[in-house]
Design an enzyme around this catalytic site. Structure first.
Site, short mmCIF file in Angstrom:
data_model
loop_
_atom_site.label_atom_id
_atom_site.label_comp_id
_atom_site.label_asym_id
_atom_site.label_seq_id
_atom_site.Cartn_x
_atom_site.Cartn_y
_atom_site.Cartn_z
N SER A 20 0.85 -1.19 0.00
CA SER A 20 0.00 0.00 0.00
C SER A 20 0.88 1.24 0.00
CB SER A 20 -0.90 0.02 1.24
OG SER A 20 -1.62 1.23 1.34
N TYR B 20 -1.94 -0.02 10.70
CA TYR B 20 -2.09 -0.57 9.34
C TYR B 20 -0.87 -0.23 8.48
CZ TYR B 20 -3.79 -1.14 4.57
OH TYR B 20 -3.90 -1.50 3.24
#
Length: 264
Positions: free
Chosen positions: A144, A157
């Site tokens: 990501s 995260y």
């Protein structure tokens, strides 16, 4: 030049929805047989039926929770036994929960690392010896942009995705000259059900809606990279450029983008 996927075997985790589901479609269009994994038995069964009705390929579903390392070991022992050759592994499964760190639950932190990092590493470890024995293979890890540019409420995260990037970079160097490629894909916000868990109130989605990308686009870019020596793919381009700028001028970027990155 496109890599010939005809009759090749591709493993895709997190295959029941979102980017994973679209990647199954993309590789099936190109003639690949797929081993698909996710937690939802029903969704996997429906996807298998849909794909095999449309394309002359085989789809084999396995219900698996990547946070269960014992389950990962058992499942991939079975896969290694029944499939003599695995050409591509796409580690797509993962999830996030957006919370300010002082409000984050320890069990959520643990679960994110178990699924996003340890589960991904465990199944890669199970498949890698086969690829090395073959002398060819491609491991694609979906990380990501958050792994490069952390933002408020995504500290945990982002940490898991930074771990995916670090693991991928080290593994790539270990495998140099051995025929096995390693690519990371770093999407920005994608229009999937990821945010139903990560952002249940919908505030973040509303604030970044104009920059969100379609899962079909991400899936197509991933599949187009199969067989190519691509170190990393950042989607969309401008977010990748922003992440690179942040690595060089972190203080400047935090000040300049502070208002935007606080939109969670």
């Amino acid at each position: 030049m496109k890599y010939n996927l005809k009759n090749r075997t591709v493993i895709i985790t997190g295959a029941s929805s979102g980017i994973g589901r679209h990647m199954v479609r993309e590789v099936s269009k190109r003639g690949a047989n797929t081993i698909i994994l996710a937690r939802s038995t029903d969704k996997l069964a429906r996807l298998k039926s849909e794909i095999e009705m449309q394309y002359d390929v085989n789809v084999e579903p396995f219900t698996l929770d990547l946070g269960d390392l014992h389950g990962v070991k058992e499942t991939f022992e079975q896969i290694n036994l029944n499939w003599p050759t695995i050409h591509v592994l796409i580690n797509n499964a993962g999830f996030g929960i957006f919370d300010y760190f002082e409000q984050a639950k320890l069990e959520d932190m643990k679960r994110m690392f178990e699924v996003n990092v340890l589960g991904m590493m465990a199944l890669t470890r199970m498949i890698l010896p086969k690829m090395l024995q073959q002398g060819e293979g491609h491991i694609i890890n979906i990380a990501s942009i958050a792994g490069k540019l952390a933002t408020p409420k995504s500290s945990v995260y982002s940490s898991t995705k930074s771990a995916v990037l670090g693991f991928s970079n080290g593994l790539r160097m270990e495998l140099a000259g051995k025929g096995v490629k390693v690519t990371t894909v770093n999407p920005g916000p994608v229009k999937t059900n990821f945010f139903q868990m990560a952002d249940p109130e919908g505030n973040y989605q509303a604030n970044v809606a104009r920059w969100m990308i379609e899962p079909e686009y991400v899936a197509r870019k991933v599949v187009e990279a199969i067989g190519k020596n691509r170190r990393e793919i950042n989607l969309p381009f401008f977010m990748g450029a922003g992440a690179r700028l942040y690595q060089v001028f972190p203080t400047l970027v935090e000040k300049a983008l502070g208002r935007w990155i606080n939109k969670k």
